[in-house]
Design a protein around this motif. Structure first.
Motif, PDB file in Angstrom:
ATOM      1  N   PHE A   1     -10.605   4.037 -18.575  1.00  0.00           N
ATOM      2  CA  PHE A   1      -9.248   4.410 -18.144  1.00  0.00           C
ATOM      3  C   PHE A   1      -9.073   4.209 -16.640  1.00  0.00           C
ATOM      4  N   THR A   2     -10.144   4.504 -15.887  1.00  0.00           N
ATOM      5  CA  THR A   2     -10.079   4.312 -14.433  1.00  0.00           C
ATOM      6  C   THR A   2      -9.891   2.843 -14.091  1.00  0.00           C
ATOM      7  N   TRP A   3     -10.655   1.976 -14.777  1.00  0.00           N
ATOM      8  CA  TRP A   3     -10.492   0.536 -14.540  1.00  0.00           C
ATOM      9  C   TRP A   3      -9.107   0.047 -14.965  1.00  0.00           C
ATOM     10  N   LEU A   4      -8.602   0.608 -16.070  1.00  0.00           N
ATOM     11  CA  LEU A   4      -7.282   0.218 -16.536  1.00  0.00           C
ATOM     12  C   LEU A   4      -6.202   0.610 -15.522  1.00  0.00           C
ATOM     13  N   VAL A   5      -6.314   1.862 -15.035  1.00  0.00           N
ATOM     14  CA  VAL A   5      -5.336   2.322 -14.044  1.00  0.00           C
ATOM     15  C   VAL A   5      -5.434   1.469 -12.780  1.00  0.00           C
ATOM     16  N   ARG A   6      -6.675   1.155 -12.384  1.00  0.00           N
ATOM     17  CA  ARG A   6      -6.848   0.333 -11.188  1.00  0.00           C
ATOM     18  C   ARG A   6      -6.220  -1.051 -11.375  1.00  0.00           C
ATOM     19  N   GLY A   7      -6.469  -1.665 -12.556  1.00  0.00           N
ATOM     20  CA  GLY A   7      -5.868  -2.973 -12.829  1.00  0.00           C
ATOM     21  C   GLY A   7      -4.360  -2.903 -12.889  1.00  0.00           C
ATOM     22  N   TYR A   8      -3.845  -1.808 -13.485  1.00  0.00           N
ATOM     23  CA  TYR A   8      -2.395  -1.645 -13.572  1.00  0.00           C
ATOM     24  C   TYR A   8      -1.769  -1.508 -12.187  1.00  0.00           C
ATOM     25  N   LEU A   9      -2.429  -0.718 -11.336  1.00  0.00           N
ATOM     26  CA  LEU A   9      -1.907  -0.548  -9.981  1.00  0.00           C
ATOM     27  C   LEU A   9      -1.952  -1.866  -9.208  1.00  0.00           C
ATOM     28  N   ASN A  10      -3.034  -2.633  -9.422  1.00  0.00           N
ATOM     29  CA  ASN A  10      -3.116  -3.942  -8.757  1.00  0.00           C
ATOM     30  C   ASN A  10      -2.023  -4.882  -9.239  1.00  0.00           C
ATOM     31  N   SER A  11      -1.777  -4.874 -10.561  1.00  0.00           N
ATOM     32  CA  SER A  11      -0.726  -5.742 -11.093  1.00  0.00           C
ATOM     33  C   SER A  11       0.649  -5.305 -10.595  1.00  0.00           C
ATOM     34  N   GLU A  12       0.855  -3.967 -10.498  1.00  0.00           N
ATOM     35  CA  GLU A  12       2.117  -3.475  -9.954  1.00  0.00           C
ATOM     36  C   GLU A  12       2.286  -3.915  -8.502  1.00  0.00           C
ATOM     37  N   ARG A  13       1.186  -3.848  -7.737  1.00  0.00           N
ATOM     38  CA  ARG A  13       1.254  -4.255  -6.337  1.00  0.00           C
ATOM     39  C   ARG A  13       1.536  -5.751  -6.230  1.00  0.00           C
ATOM     40  N   SER A  14       0.861  -6.556  -7.072  1.00  0.00           N
ATOM     41  CA  SER A  14       1.103  -8.000  -7.043  1.00  0.00           C
ATOM     42  C   SER A  14       2.527  -8.324  -7.465  1.00  0.00           C
ATOM     43  N   LEU A  15       2.988  -7.623  -8.505  1.00  0.00           N
ATOM     44  CA  LEU A  15       4.355  -7.859  -8.968  1.00  0.00           C
ATOM     45  C   LEU A  15       5.369  -7.471  -7.896  1.00  0.00           C
ATOM     46  N   ARG A  16       5.079  -6.359  -7.201  1.00  0.00           N
ATOM     47  CA  ARG A  16       5.969  -5.936  -6.128  1.00  0.00           C
ATOM     48  C   ARG A  16       5.981  -6.956  -4.988  1.00  0.00           C
ATOM     49  N   ASP A  17       4.797  -7.514  -4.676  1.00  0.00           N
ATOM     50  CA  ASP A  17       4.727  -8.539  -3.627  1.00  0.00           C
ATOM     51  C   ASP A  17       5.506  -9.788  -4.034  1.00  0.00           C
ATOM     52  N   VAL A  18       5.364 -10.191  -5.326  1.00  0.00           N
ATOM     53  CA  VAL A  18       6.089 -11.363  -5.802  1.00  0.00           C
ATOM     54  C   VAL A  18       7.586 -11.116  -5.763  1.00  0.00           C
ATOM     55  N   ARG A  19       7.985  -9.880  -6.147  1.00  0.00           N
ATOM     56  CA  ARG A  19       9.410  -9.562  -6.136  1.00  0.00           C
ATOM     57  C   ARG A  19       9.964  -9.576  -4.715  1.00  0.00           C
ATOM     58  N   VAL A  20       9.186  -9.041  -3.788  1.00  0.00           N
ATOM     59  CA  VAL A  20       9.621  -9.048  -2.391  1.00  0.00           C
ATOM     60  C   VAL A  20       9.713 -10.479  -1.874  1.00  0.00           C
ATOM     61  N   LEU A  21       8.710 -11.314  -2.229  1.00  0.00           N
ATOM     62  CA  LEU A  21       8.723 -12.702  -1.790  1.00  0.00           C
ATOM     63  C   LEU A  21       9.931 -13.448  -2.358  1.00  0.00           C
ATOM     64  N   SER A  22      10.191 -13.266  -3.670  1.00  0.00           N
ATOM     65  CA  SER A  22      11.344 -13.956  -4.277  1.00  0.00           C
ATOM     66  C   SER A  22      12.653 -13.460  -3.673  1.00  0.00           C
ATOM     67  N   ALA A  23      12.712 -12.153  -3.370  1.00  0.00           N
ATOM     68  CA  ALA A  23      13.918 -11.628  -2.737  1.00  0.00           C
ATOM     69  C   ALA A  23      14.095 -12.217  -1.345  1.00  0.00           C
ATOM     70  N   ASP A  24      12.983 -12.350  -0.603  1.00  0.00           N
ATOM     71  CA  ASP A  24      13.064 -12.941   0.736  1.00  0.00           C
ATOM     72  C   ASP A  24      13.498 -14.399   0.663  1.00  0.00           C
ATOM     73  N   ILE A  25      12.977 -15.130  -0.337  1.00  0.00           N
ATOM     74  CA  ILE A  25      13.351 -16.543  -0.482  1.00  0.00           C
ATOM     75  C   ILE A  25      14.843 -16.666  -0.781  1.00  0.00           C
ATOM     76  N   LEU A  26      15.320 -15.865  -1.737  1.00  0.00           N
ATOM     77  CA  LEU A  26      16.739 -15.932  -2.095  1.00  0.00           C
ATOM     78  C   LEU A  26      17.630 -15.481  -0.941  1.00  0.00           C
ATOM     79  N   ALA A  27      17.147 -14.474  -0.180  1.00  0.00           N
ATOM     80  CA  ALA A  27      17.943 -14.004   0.953  1.00  0.00           C
ATOM     81  C   ALA A  27      17.990 -15.032   2.072  1.00  0.00           C
TER      82      ALA A  27
END
Length: 456
Positions: free
Chosen positions: A88-114
């Protein structure tokens, strides 16, 4: 700027994590209860053993062994619980990493569109606004939060956006480069819009994407370029017109001078009458030539608007073939047709002008085969255009004059005016199409491309 709507995959991961955490808590509770129960039973057994007579000691030892076996099972449950906690700890860690990566991608795409100078607008399948970047807000003059409202609420001047969105949603075909003009603060701006379908990862249609650009300066430059091309074309046209008229006028002037000399001499007789008649025939011929040149100039320079209707191109070609067949047979030219059996699309155009183009190309092809050959018509589809090919098996066009064949008054035939191909090129351009040529020693093929609409 863009709504943060979780995807189906992220939602599944969340529910899986919640389920795993719940199971872990249940397992921990059950294990704690078993440990407490076993410990309590061991204390009770120990008290009983102290008060039992020696004859019951064997049964008490067996019961104590059963309790030790339950303790082993408890230890196994604890091990499983620890392993589950680690997973469960590894799962939570992977989930948090994926959330962070997804957030970075979303910020990058928002910056590109802006950062884009073009407006990007998305809608749902009903045409309601779901997102818009800053440039889009500026171009359509959107100040408040209009999310969820239909495109028709964008205000006057932007009705084209709702129109092309509805067309794309209905016909499932992308639209490119539709220009419209808006007026604000006493100034006009030219905007160029396009629209495509918006699909998710599984390929399902979820809406549309519209892109809008400010092409005011580009439109002005294009207008200036078109004016310059017209001026250059008029210069070339005037030079050709002067050349074509000067020659017959020189001949007419010479023969008129001869007539004047013969009249001043006062000579008469059959021979002189014959000379006069020949001279008059030459004058009539040269006058006709000047009229033909002026008619060609008038047709080429005409700004008459096209009468646009639905044109059945295969039927039009079949009609022209019936017209051409007697002349073709007299020159030993065979005619072949490769026409589609079903409609490829709808062509909106001036049927009379298009017939003029195809007929001119066919007559040129027949003239290029004085010793016989094959004239072929082929109609098919090329992307969003209808392709009409007219080919011959003649001697081809020499390399040195290929770049001049569409110029006004350029001809290699003694009796031609040189306006046929120039007029064909102009008519096709008026239909927003193009005309290409491929030539070689085995013949020449002219290909006309006309934009068409989908068959519903």
């Amino acid at each position: 700027m863009f709504p943060d709507s979780p995807s189906q995959d992220r939602s599944s991961v969340r529910w899986f994590a919640v389920g795993l955490a719940t199971l872990s808590l249940i397992a921990l509770s059950v294990t704690s209860w078993i440990l407490w129960t076993v410990k309590r039973e061991q204390e009770l057994v120990a008290d009983l053993i102290r008060h039992l007579p020696p004859s019951d000691m064997a049964a008490a030892q067996e019961l104590s062994g059963d309790l030790r076996s339950q303790l082993g099972l408890t230890i196994l449950l604890v091990v499983n619980l620890v392993a589950t906690a680690i997973a469960f700890t590894w799962l939570v860690r992977g989930y948090l990493n994926s959330e962070r990566s997804l957030r970075d991608v979303r910020v990058l795409s928002a910056d590109i569109l802006a950062s884009m100078d073009a407006g990007v607008i998305t809608t749902d399948r009903d045409g309601n606004l779901t997102s818009i970047n800053p440039s889009g807000r500026e171009l359509v003059n959107l100040a408040g939060d209009e999310m969820g409202r239909p495109l028709t609420d964008l205000g006057s001047g932007h009705e084209l956006l709702a129109k092309i969105q509805a067309e794309v949603s209905e016909h499932h075909q992308r639209i490119r480069d539709r220009d419209y003009v808006i007026v604000g603060n006493g100034q006009s701006k030219t905007l160029r819009a396009g629209c495509t379908l918006l699909r998710n990862q599984s390929g399902s249609e979820i809406g549309t994407v519209l892109h809008v650009r400010d092409v005011t300066q580009k439109s002005l430059m294009e207008d200036q370029l078109r004016r310059m091309e017209r001026y250059m074309g008029l210069g070339a046209l005037a030079a050709g017109l002067q050349h074509e008229i000067k020659n017959p006028l020189s001949a007419m002037s010479l023969h008129i001078q001869l007539l004047c000399e013969w009249q001043s001499e006062g000579a008469a007789g059959p021979e002189r009458d014959k000379d006069v008649n020949e001279t008059l025939e030459i004058l009539r011929s040269e006058m006709k030539r000047i009229n033909d040149v002026l008619d060609g100039f008038r047709n080429y320079a005409s700004t008459t608007h096209l009468g646009r209707t639905e044109v059945d191109v295969p039927a039009m070609i079949e009609k022209l073939v019936r017209l051409l067949r007697p002349q073709a047979e007299s020159q030993n030219v065979a005619i072949a047709m490769d026409l589609p059996t079903k409609s490829l699309g709808i062509v909106q155009g001036d049927s009379v002008r298009l017939e003029q183009v195809i007929l001119n190309l066919a007559l040129n092809a027949i003239a290029a085969m004085p010793n016989g050959g094959e004239l072929k018509f082929k109609v098919d589809r090329s992307d969003d255009s209808l392709r009409i090919a007219v080919s011959d098996t003649g001697h081809g066009i020499p390399q040195e004059i290929r770049s001049q064949i569409f110029d006004p008054y350029f001809t290699t035939r003694g009796g031609g005016t040189g306006m046929g191909l120039a007029l064909c090129d102009k008519i096709i351009q008026q239909h927003s199409g193009s005309i290409d040529v491929r030539t070689g020693p085995d013949g020449t093929e002219f290909t006309v491309f006309l934009p068409m609409e989908e068959v519903l």
